[in-house]
Design an enzyme around this catalytic site. Sequence first.
Site, PDB file in Angstrom:
ATOM      1  N   CYS A 155      -2.253  -0.402 -23.135  1.00 45.30           N
ATOM      2  CA  CYS A 155      -3.448   0.412 -22.829  1.00 45.30           C
ATOM      3  C   CYS A 155      -4.223  -0.133 -21.628  1.00 45.30           C
ATOM      4  O   CYS A 155      -5.056   0.568 -21.063  1.00 45.30           O
ATOM      5  CB  CYS A 155      -4.362   0.494 -24.040  1.00 45.30           C
ATOM      6  SG  CYS A 155      -3.584   1.362 -25.402  1.00 45.30           S
TER       7      CYS A 155
ATOM      8  N   HIS B 208     -11.520   2.481 -21.673  1.00 48.12           N
ATOM      9  CA  HIS B 208     -10.328   2.966 -22.375  1.00 48.12           C
ATOM     10  C   HIS B 208     -10.785   3.753 -23.604  1.00 48.12           C
ATOM     11  O   HIS B 208     -11.736   3.358 -24.281  1.00 48.12           O
ATOM     12  CB  HIS B 208      -9.475   1.763 -22.776  1.00 48.12           C
ATOM     13  CG  HIS B 208      -8.322   2.115 -23.657  1.00 48.12           C
ATOM     14  ND1 HIS B 208      -7.449   3.143 -23.361  1.00 48.12           N
ATOM     15  CD2 HIS B 208      -7.893   1.594 -24.848  1.00 48.12           C
ATOM     16  CE1 HIS B 208      -6.534   3.225 -24.312  1.00 48.12           C
ATOM     17  NE2 HIS B 208      -6.790   2.309 -25.233  1.00 48.12           N
TER      18      HIS B 208
ATOM     19  N   ASN C 207      -6.135   8.887 -27.637  1.00 44.31           N
ATOM     20  CA  ASN C 207      -5.728   7.689 -26.896  1.00 44.31           C
ATOM     21  C   ASN C 207      -4.399   7.972 -26.188  1.00 44.31           C
ATOM     22  O   ASN C 207      -3.351   8.034 -26.834  1.00 44.31           O
ATOM     23  CB  ASN C 207      -5.594   6.531 -27.895  1.00 44.31           C
ATOM     24  CG  ASN C 207      -5.243   5.217 -27.230  1.00 44.31           C
ATOM     25  OD1 ASN C 207      -4.905   5.173 -26.045  1.00 44.31           O
ATOM     26  ND2 ASN C 207      -5.300   4.146 -27.995  1.00 44.31           N
TER      27      ASN C 207
HETATM   28  O1  UT7 Z   1      -5.606   1.389 -27.699  1.00 44.62           O
HETATM   29  C1  UT7 Z   1      -5.069   0.160 -28.050  1.00 44.62           C
HETATM   30  C2  UT7 Z   1      -5.999  -0.656 -28.868  1.00 44.62           C
HETATM   31  N1  UT7 Z   1      -6.244  -0.020 -30.146  1.00 44.62           N
HETATM   32  C3  UT7 Z   1      -7.487   0.059 -30.606  1.00 44.62           C
HETATM   33  O2  UT7 Z   1      -8.397  -0.337 -29.935  1.00 44.62           O
HETATM   34  C4  UT7 Z   1      -7.668   0.606 -32.002  1.00 44.62           C
HETATM   35  C5  UT7 Z   1      -8.531  -0.344 -32.816  1.00 44.62           C
HETATM   36  N2  UT7 Z   1      -8.682   0.051 -34.210  1.00 44.62           N
HETATM   37  C6  UT7 Z   1      -9.372   1.159 -34.569  1.00 44.62           C
HETATM   38  O3  UT7 Z   1      -9.826   1.920 -33.746  1.00 44.62           O
HETATM   39  C7  UT7 Z   1      -9.627   1.362 -36.037  1.00 44.62           C
HETATM   40  O4  UT7 Z   1      -9.299   0.214 -36.747  1.00 44.62           O
HETATM   41  C8  UT7 Z   1      -8.853   2.569 -36.660  1.00 44.62           C
HETATM   42  C9  UT7 Z   1      -9.415   3.865 -36.112  1.00 44.62           C
HETATM   43  C10 UT7 Z   1      -7.373   2.451 -36.340  1.00 44.62           C
HETATM   44  C11 UT7 Z   1      -9.044   2.578 -38.183  1.00 44.62           C
HETATM   45  O5  UT7 Z   1     -10.428   2.611 -38.496  1.00 44.62           O
HETATM   46  P1  UT7 Z   1     -11.064   1.535 -39.491  1.00 44.62           P
HETATM   47  O6  UT7 Z   1     -12.470   1.892 -39.644  1.00 44.62           O
HETATM   48  O7  UT7 Z   1     -10.741   0.179 -38.984  1.00 44.62           O
HETATM   49  O8  UT7 Z   1     -10.300   1.866 -40.822  1.00 44.62           O
HETATM   50  P2  UT7 Z   1      -9.426   0.867 -41.721  1.00 44.62           P
HETATM   51  O9  UT7 Z   1      -8.074   0.685 -41.123  1.00 44.62           O
HETATM   52  O10 UT7 Z   1     -10.232  -0.336 -42.057  1.00 44.62           O
HETATM   53  O11 UT7 Z   1      -9.283   1.757 -43.034  1.00 44.62           O
HETATM   54  C12 UT7 Z   1     -10.433   2.098 -43.828  1.00 44.62           C
HETATM   55  C13 UT7 Z   1      -9.981   3.006 -44.949  1.00 44.62           C
HETATM   56  C14 UT7 Z   1      -8.728   2.506 -45.669  1.00 44.62           C
HETATM   57  O12 UT7 Z   1      -8.857   2.819 -47.023  1.00 44.62           O
HETATM   58  P3  UT7 Z   1      -9.266   1.696 -48.086  1.00 44.62           P
HETATM   59  O13 UT7 Z   1      -8.223   0.626 -47.959  1.00 44.62           O
HETATM   60  O14 UT7 Z   1     -10.627   1.230 -47.658  1.00 44.62           O
HETATM   61  O15 UT7 Z   1      -9.232   2.451 -49.383  1.00 44.62           O
HETATM   62  C15 UT7 Z   1      -7.624   3.306 -45.077  1.00 44.62           C
HETATM   63  O16 UT7 Z   1      -6.535   3.490 -45.944  1.00 44.62           O
HETATM   64  O17 UT7 Z   1      -9.628   4.280 -44.404  1.00 44.62           O
HETATM   65  C16 UT7 Z   1      -8.304   4.621 -44.802  1.00 44.62           C
HETATM   66  N3  UT7 Z   1      -7.698   5.401 -43.749  1.00 44.62           N
HETATM   67  C17 UT7 Z   1      -7.815   6.719 -43.644  1.00 44.62           C
HETATM   68  N4  UT7 Z   1      -8.457   7.619 -44.427  1.00 44.62           N
HETATM   69  C18 UT7 Z   1      -8.398   8.903 -44.035  1.00 44.62           C
HETATM   70  C19 UT7 Z   1      -6.949   4.946 -42.697  1.00 44.62           C
HETATM   71  N5  UT7 Z   1      -6.592   5.991 -41.922  1.00 44.62           N
HETATM   72  C20 UT7 Z   1      -7.111   7.088 -42.495  1.00 44.62           C
HETATM   73  C21 UT7 Z   1      -7.088   8.457 -42.140  1.00 44.62           C
HETATM   74  N6  UT7 Z   1      -7.746   9.322 -42.946  1.00 44.62           N
HETATM   75  N7  UT7 Z   1      -6.447   8.922 -41.063  1.00 44.62           N
END
Ligand code: UT7
Length: 334
Positions: free
Chosen positions: A116, A256, A286
């Site tokens: 990225c 980004h 993205n």
């Molecule tokens: O571009 C290259 C670099 N990449 C980035 O900069 C991305 C960095 N990371 C992020 O932007 C975020 O971590 C994400 C958008 C990928 C995820 O958001 P988050 O707030 O960190 O969510 P999480 O992974 O901590 O998940 C929170 C909850 C989980 O459920 P539990 O374990 O708390 O019950 C996930 O299973 O949200 C759940 N979850 C979803 N729920 C509904 C994960 N994806 C989804 C989804 N819909 N699509």
Amino acid sequence: MEKINAVITGVGGYVPEDVLTNDDIAKMVDTSDEWIMTRVGIKERRILREEGKGTSFMGICAVNELLKKTGVDAETVEAVICATTTPDYHFPTTASIIAYNTGCKNAFTFDVQGACAGFLYALETASNYIRSGRYKRIIVVAGDKMTAITDYTDRNTCPLFGDGCGAVMVEPTTENYGVMDTILRTNGIGLEHLIMKAGGSAYPPSHETVDRREHFVYQDGRYVFKHAVSDMADVAAEVVARNGLTNDDITWVVPHQANLRIIDATAKRLGVRDDQVMINIQKYGNTSAGTIPLCLWEWESKLKKGDNLILAAFGAGFTWGSIYVKWGYDGKEA
Ligand code: UT7
């Protein structure tokens, strides 16, 4: 001898017409428009559906638009550098395909894999060729067909990515404009947290790697988020400080587009208002190396000579960085 600066003299871009909405994604995996909007800030993304069309197809469209807008004869382009994580093939390079199909037949070509942050790596590389005095005209084309490596059964990753490419012309100037300062960083600690596990020389493709769905993006979102949110803001703040800029001197932050919360944190750290930040994540998601040039493409008509732009990105590797650009020309409405 007068100092040679490298300046961006034109921008082109391309996004496919097909739109994939959050509601479309909610039909494939257990998610919702509300979750994706609040956690990430994406409403829809573009998707290049036609079989056999890869990243080069979008790069060719972006470069053709760039050549048309700048009126540059393709045969005078000396190098085409393509930043992508989703090359058409392992080899030959995507840059060679783009150059061949846009008439840049006198250019040498190579790909840069900076995930990225790839556009920043490629722009700094092109700028150094120009600053050397040896080259006068280089195209940097950056973007990804992320949907080619997105697993539409994995809700953790499939809402995040889209397809698109941007391209810029880089030329010399003795005026005080252009790519003024750059900080690029890498930390290999990111390897296992953001990776396509198979298909390379470590784990060549096999039935087993396909069965394990290892030819798609794997991301430990929370771990990557933690690093992205601090590292991207830190490096942008470092570039701003070492160039003696204040928040009022910054015309645009060009971040980004991976997550609106990461963009907001960077803007907050730099002390800029919302209207100083380029944001189009809601429309395109993205597009990896494509996000920053696609912002420049979309905002080009509003940019004025002398505007101070702070570009910042963070990606797999980890790779990240920030570039201070003093914009070199007045944009015109198309
Ligand atoms: O571009 C290259 C670099 N990449 C980035 O900069 C991305 C960095 N990371 C992020 O932007 C975020 O971590 C994400 C958008 C990928 C995820 O958001 P988050 O707030 O960190 O969510 P999480 O992974 O901590 O998940 C929170 C909850 C989980 O459920 P539990 O374990 O708390 O019950 C996930 O299973 O949200 C759940 N979850 C979803 N729920 C509904 C994960 N994806 C989804 C989804 N819909 N699509």
